[in-house]
Motif scaffolding. Structure first.
Motif, PDB file in Angstrom:
ATOM      1  N   GLU A 125       1.788  -8.656  -5.711  1.00 11.05           N
ATOM      2  CA  GLU A 125       0.270  -9.042  -5.991  1.00 11.05           C
ATOM      3  C   GLU A 125      -0.404  -7.906  -5.215  1.00 11.05           C
ATOM      4  O   GLU A 125      -1.528  -7.673  -5.642  1.00 11.05           O
ATOM      5  CB  GLU A 125       0.322 -10.439  -5.577  1.00 11.05           C
ATOM      6  CG  GLU A 125      -1.230 -10.907  -5.807  1.00 11.05           C
ATOM      7  CD  GLU A 125      -1.431 -12.353  -5.227  1.00 11.05           C
ATOM      8  OE1 GLU A 125      -2.412 -13.065  -5.583  1.00 11.05           O
ATOM      9  OE2 GLU A 125      -0.357 -12.861  -4.384  1.00 11.05           O
ATOM     10  N   LYS A 126       0.148  -7.895  -3.863  1.00 10.10           N
ATOM     11  CA  LYS A 126      -0.813  -6.696  -3.019  1.00 10.10           C
ATOM     12  C   LYS A 126      -0.733  -5.486  -3.656  1.00 10.10           C
ATOM     13  O   LYS A 126      -1.760  -4.724  -3.415  1.00 10.10           O
ATOM     14  CB  LYS A 126      -0.118  -6.944  -1.504  1.00 10.10           C
ATOM     15  CG  LYS A 126      -0.475  -8.199  -0.856  1.00 10.10           C
ATOM     16  CD  LYS A 126       0.064  -8.090   0.719  1.00 10.10           C
ATOM     17  CE  LYS A 126      -0.037  -9.574   1.056  1.00 10.10           C
ATOM     18  NZ  LYS A 126       0.953  -9.539   2.488  1.00 10.10           N
ATOM     19  N   GLN A 153      -3.151  -4.823  -6.273  1.00  8.50           N
ATOM     20  CA  GLN A 153      -4.673  -4.870  -5.836  1.00  8.50           C
ATOM     21  C   GLN A 153      -4.988  -3.342  -5.379  1.00  8.50           C
ATOM     22  O   GLN A 153      -6.114  -3.204  -5.574  1.00  8.50           O
ATOM     23  CB  GLN A 153      -4.715  -5.983  -4.508  1.00  8.50           C
ATOM     24  CG  GLN A 153      -4.581  -7.265  -4.943  1.00  8.50           C
ATOM     25  CD  GLN A 153      -4.808  -8.140  -3.683  1.00  8.50           C
ATOM     26  OE1 GLN A 153      -4.698  -7.695  -2.595  1.00  8.50           O
ATOM     27  NE2 GLN A 153      -4.813  -9.457  -3.911  1.00  8.50           N
ATOM     28  N   HIS A 154      -4.030  -2.705  -4.845  1.00  8.95           N
ATOM     29  CA  HIS A 154      -4.197  -1.288  -4.458  1.00  8.95           C
ATOM     30  C   HIS A 154      -4.183  -0.410  -5.668  1.00  8.95           C
ATOM     31  O   HIS A 154      -4.741   0.887  -5.845  1.00  8.95           O
ATOM     32  CB  HIS A 154      -3.243  -0.649  -3.498  1.00  8.95           C
ATOM     33  CG  HIS A 154      -3.538  -1.483  -2.091  1.00  8.95           C
ATOM     34  ND1 HIS A 154      -4.382  -1.477  -1.421  1.00  8.95           N
ATOM     35  CD2 HIS A 154      -2.622  -2.530  -1.593  1.00  8.95           C
ATOM     36  CE1 HIS A 154      -4.270  -2.265  -0.163  1.00  8.95           C
ATOM     37  NE2 HIS A 154      -3.296  -2.787  -0.404  1.00  8.95           N
ATOM     38  N   LYS A 209       0.804  -1.239  -0.071  1.00  9.83           N
ATOM     39  CA  LYS A 209      -0.042   0.069   0.087  1.00  9.83           C
ATOM     40  C   LYS A 209       0.849   1.369  -0.022  1.00  9.83           C
ATOM     41  O   LYS A 209       0.565   2.366  -0.808  1.00  9.83           O
ATOM     42  CB  LYS A 209      -0.940  -0.023   1.295  1.00  9.83           C
ATOM     43  CG  LYS A 209      -2.101   0.967   1.115  1.00  9.83           C
ATOM     44  CD  LYS A 209      -3.081   0.754   2.281  1.00  9.83           C
ATOM     45  CE  LYS A 209      -4.501   0.470   2.000  1.00  9.83           C
ATOM     46  NZ  LYS A 209      -5.157   0.279   3.126  1.00  9.83           N
TER      47      LYS A 209
END
Length: 171
Positions: free
Chosen positions: A141-142, A145-146, A107
């Motif tokens: 990957e995370k 997503q953001h 993030k």
């Protein structure tokens, strides 16, 4: 793998390269330098080192802020050595250091990309879980997503990619 969100405007004046001083982040930085070279060195490369405090840092007798500054200074020293491994003295490369207090590096990468107004994020990806290893690393990957607005180029070592069906069998 290049991921371009629908709202993205393709241009490459500034690229963000998250670095943890691993071989994978060196692949990302080398790719960014190669892209800058192809653009006659007009692209600025903004590296980002997201660091966290180790468990047990309080045993050192230092406060959170004092230990965070020690970690940032160590990261600055490592970056000065790390950037020399990329043979591109003409490249415009700088680095920011960000403390991650909530275990949300992905993030932070995206948010800093927004604040810095980068045109591209370039990430070297390791892939730790069987499924994620087929395509991306878990932080990558995370972050994706953001990420709804910044094109992202994910660099992986060719020999470390699983085939899609191999990954499914290993779940």
């Amino acid at each position: 793998m290049l991921i371009v969100p629908v709202q993205a405007i393709p241009k490459f004046g500034k690229a963000l390269v998250p670095v943890d001083f691993s071989d994978y982040s060196q692949m990302g930085l080398s790719t960014a330098a190669g892209l800058a070279r192809k653009m006659d060195w007009q692209m600025h490369i903004q590296c980002l080192n997201v660091y966290s405090l180790p468990n047990g840092y309080l045993a050192s007798g230092k406060s959170k802020d004092e230990f965070a500054e020690i970690m940032a200074e160590n990261a600055r020293r490592r970056f000065n050595y790390f950037v020399k491994t990329v043979k591109a003295p003409e490249a415009k490369i700088s680095c920011k250091y960000q403390l991650d207090t909530r275990n949300q590096a992905a993030k932070l990468i995206f948010n800093i990309g927004l604040v810095e107004r980068v045109d591209l994020i370039i990430m070297g990806s390791r892939g730790r879980t069987n499924f994620a290893a087929a395509f991306l690393g878990s932080t990558t990957e995370k972050m994706l997503q953001h990420n709804i607005s910044i094109p992202t180029l994910v660099i992986k070592k060719k020999e470390q990619n699983f085939g899609f069906f191999d990954a499914l069998l290993n779940i």
